[in-house]
Scaffold this motif. Structure first.
Motif, short mmCIF file in Angstrom:
data_model
loop_
_atom_site.label_atom_id
_atom_site.label_comp_id
_atom_site.label_asym_id
_atom_site.label_seq_id
_atom_site.Cartn_x
_atom_site.Cartn_y
_atom_site.Cartn_z
N CYS A 175 0.82 -1.21 0.00
CA CYS A 175 0.00 0.00 0.00
C CYS A 175 0.85 1.26 0.00
CB CYS A 175 -0.92 0.02 1.22
SG CYS A 175 -2.34 -1.10 1.06
N ASP A 213 -0.07 6.24 0.79
CA ASP A 213 -0.93 5.05 0.89
C ASP A 213 -1.86 4.99 -0.31
OD1 ASP A 213 -2.63 2.98 1.51
OD2 ASP A 213 -3.08 3.68 3.54
N CYS A 242 -3.63 2.51 -1.26
CA CYS A 242 -4.82 1.70 -1.02
C CYS A 242 -6.03 2.55 -0.64
CB CYS A 242 -4.54 0.67 0.08
SG CYS A 242 -3.33 -0.58 -0.41
N THR A 243 -5.78 3.76 -0.16
CA THR A 243 -6.87 4.66 0.22
C THR A 243 -6.89 5.93 -0.62
OG1 THR A 243 -5.51 5.74 1.92
CG2 THR A 243 -6.82 3.83 2.61
#
Length: 110
Positions: A79, A99, A101-102
């Motif tokens: 991530c 990050d 992933c977000t």
């Protein structure tokens, strides 16, 4: 004996089925809110020591004031990624530990 072997194979198949699903392709919007054109955009998992390929590829340039969709599809399950932006004036901006992933968008500012 057959029951143990069958159970072991079932567990192996289950794990093998999970591992490829962990690799991800992530898309997000890059917004060039700077006064310079973006000429190169490199990424790498934060745990790696070398940059991947230029995500702008054949499109070449993300002009100042514009946005585009970036895709990271390197097969990694990480991530945290480092970003490297190279602007038309030669300035380099390195942003560590993003990050992805977000992440839905990333804005480049002066």
């Amino acid at each position: 004996m057959k029951t143990i072997l069958a159970g072991g194979l079932a567990a192996l198949v289950l794990v093998a089925g999970i591992l490829p699903a962990a690799a991800q392709t992530v898309e997000f919007t890059v917004i060039n809110n700077s006064s310079y054109d973006l000429h190169y955009f490199y990424t790498t998992p934060s745990s790696e020591n070398s940059w991947g390929e230029d995500l702008l590829g054949d499109t070449g340039v993300l002009s100042a004031g514009h946005e585009a969709t970036a895709t990271i599809g390197d097969g990694s399950d990480q991530c945290l990624y480092d970003f490297k932006f190279v602007m038309d004036n030669g300035a380099e901006l390195i942003e560590p530990s993003i990050d992805i992933c977000t992440l839905s968008s990333y804005t480049i500012n002066d």
